[in-house]
Scaffold this motif. Structure first.
Motif, PDB file in Angstrom:
ATOM      1  N   ASP A   1       0.857  -1.180   0.000  1.00  9.43           N
ATOM      2  CA  ASP A   1       0.000   0.000   0.000  1.00  9.43           C
ATOM      3  C   ASP A   1       0.898   1.237   0.000  1.00  9.43           C
ATOM      4  OD1 ASP A   1       1.012   0.075   2.588  1.00  9.43           O
ATOM      5  OD2 ASP A   1      -0.933  -0.181   3.574  1.00  9.43           O
ATOM      6  N   ASP A   2       0.313   2.394   0.182  1.00 11.00           N
ATOM      7  CA  ASP A   2       1.065   3.649   0.163  1.00 11.00           C
ATOM      8  C   ASP A   2       2.221   3.632   1.170  1.00 11.00           C
ATOM      9  OD1 ASP A   2       1.583   6.351  -0.610  1.00 11.00           O
ATOM     10  OD2 ASP A   2       0.505   7.037   1.168  1.00 11.00           O
TER      11      ASP A   2
ATOM     12  N   LYS B   1       0.702  -5.105 -10.991  1.00 10.69           N
ATOM     13  CA  LYS B   1       0.374  -3.732 -11.368  1.00 10.69           C
ATOM     14  C   LYS B   1       0.860  -2.776 -10.289  1.00 10.69           C
ATOM     15  CE  LYS B   1      -3.506  -4.672 -14.355  1.00 10.69           C
ATOM     16  NZ  LYS B   1      -4.898  -4.390 -14.667  1.00 10.69           N
ATOM     17  N   VAL B   2       1.795  -1.914 -10.681  1.00 13.98           N
ATOM     18  CA  VAL B   2       2.288  -0.873  -9.786  1.00 13.98           C
ATOM     19  C   VAL B   2       1.575   0.416 -10.164  1.00 13.98           C
ATOM     20  CG1 VAL B   2       4.296   0.482  -9.085  1.00 13.98           C
ATOM     21  CG2 VAL B   2       4.533  -1.977  -9.492  1.00 13.98           C
ATOM     22  N   LYS B   3       1.027   1.069  -9.157  1.00 12.61           N
ATOM     23  CA  LYS B   3       0.343   2.341  -9.388  1.00 12.61           C
ATOM     24  C   LYS B   3       0.998   3.408  -8.523  1.00 12.61           C
ATOM     25  CE  LYS B   3      -4.043   0.241 -10.580  1.00 12.61           C
ATOM     26  NZ  LYS B   3      -5.487   0.219 -10.350  1.00 12.61           N
ATOM     27  N   PHE B   4       1.311   4.534  -9.174  1.00 14.92           N
ATOM     28  CA  PHE B   4       1.875   5.679  -8.469  1.00 14.92           C
ATOM     29  C   PHE B   4       0.930   6.858  -8.608  1.00 14.92           C
ATOM     30  CE2 PHE B   4       6.108   3.603  -9.360  1.00 14.92           C
ATOM     31  CZ  PHE B   4       6.396   3.336  -8.036  1.00 14.92           C
ATOM     32  N   GLU B   5       0.840   7.644  -7.537  1.00 13.96           N
ATOM     33  CA  GLU B   5      -0.009   8.833  -7.496  1.00 13.96           C
ATOM     34  C   GLU B   5       0.222   9.725  -8.720  1.00 13.96           C
ATOM     35  OE1 GLU B   5      -2.908  11.119  -5.786  1.00 13.96           O
ATOM     36  OE2 GLU B   5      -2.011   9.530  -4.596  1.00 13.96           O
ATOM     37  N   GLU B   6       1.484   9.915  -9.100  1.00  8.30           N
ATOM     38  CA  GLU B   6       1.832  10.824 -10.186  1.00  8.30           C
ATOM     39  C   GLU B   6       1.287  10.374 -11.542  1.00  8.30           C
ATOM     40  OE1 GLU B   6       5.418  10.611  -7.338  1.00  8.30           O
ATOM     41  OE2 GLU B   6       3.799   9.326  -7.996  1.00  8.30           O
ATOM     42  N   VAL B   7       1.079   9.073 -11.718  1.00  6.15           N
ATOM     43  CA  VAL B   7       0.625   8.532 -13.005  1.00  6.15           C
ATOM     44  C   VAL B   7      -0.812   8.023 -12.922  1.00  6.15           C
ATOM     45  CG1 VAL B   7       1.073   6.754 -14.774  1.00  6.15           C
ATOM     46  CG2 VAL B   7       2.991   7.806 -13.555  1.00  6.15           C
TER      47      VAL B   7
END
Length: 181
Positions: A12-13, A164-170
């Motif tokens: 998580d974050d 799946k990697v998720k970043f705030e910026e994208v």
């Protein structure tokens, strides 16, 4: 239950933040400080990861680390299978890499083919003293003899799963999820 996708969140974050902090400390320890280090993010999600690592290193060492962006589109060995008209975004390396410690940064290490393409692209730009690899997730299943120097989390997966990697910026959020393909 048939047709239902299984999703498992592995970071998580806060978990991503802890992994970035650990990787930043490991980079500094291995290189005896921040001197001559350049972080180069592989497009797309390697870039925000490289920027976050640079911010963390700045917090720790109070020194600015240059961050570059590497577009490997033309270096991919599967380019003809993906698209006949690839969209190039270009690489942006803010400093000369000759004689420097370049830390290539990517979100997931899988077969090793993306890293191989990144190595080719980087060598065309210049000749660093050493190239190291930092990844947020190493999921195994290598097809090439490539190993990361810094790993946020090792996540054993099957080849039928997708990380799946998720970043705030994208993506508007921070998480790492494994799901069945």
């Amino acid at each position: 239950m048939e047709g239902k996708e299984k999703k498992v969140q592995v970071l998580d974050d806060k978990g991503i933040g802890r992994a970035i902090t650990r990787i930043a400390h490991e980079i500094l320890e291995k290189n005896k400080g921040a001197k001559d280090i350049i972080l180069v993010g592989i497009k797309t999600r390697g870039v925000p990861l490289a920027k976050r690592l640079a911010e963390k290193i700045t917090q720790i060492e109070e020194v600015q680390i240059p961050v570059g962006i590497l577009d490997i589109t033309l270096y991919r060995d599967d380019l003809s299978q993906i698209n006949n008209d690839p969209v190039l975004h270009g690489s942006e390396i803010p400093v000369d890499i000759k004689g420097k410690v370049v830390v290539l940064v990517d979100d997931v290490l899988y077969t090793g083919r993306t890293v191989r393409a990144a190595l080719d692209a980087l060598i065309d730009i210049g000749r660093p003293r050493v190239i190291q690899l930092a990844v947020l997730v190493d999921r195994g299943h290598r097809e090439l003899p490539i190993r990361a120097d810094y790993v946020g989390k090792n996540v054993p997966t099957s080849t039928s799963e997708v990380v799946k990697v998720k970043f705030e910026e994208v993506d508007g959020e921070n998480s790492v999820i494994i799901e069945n393909s």
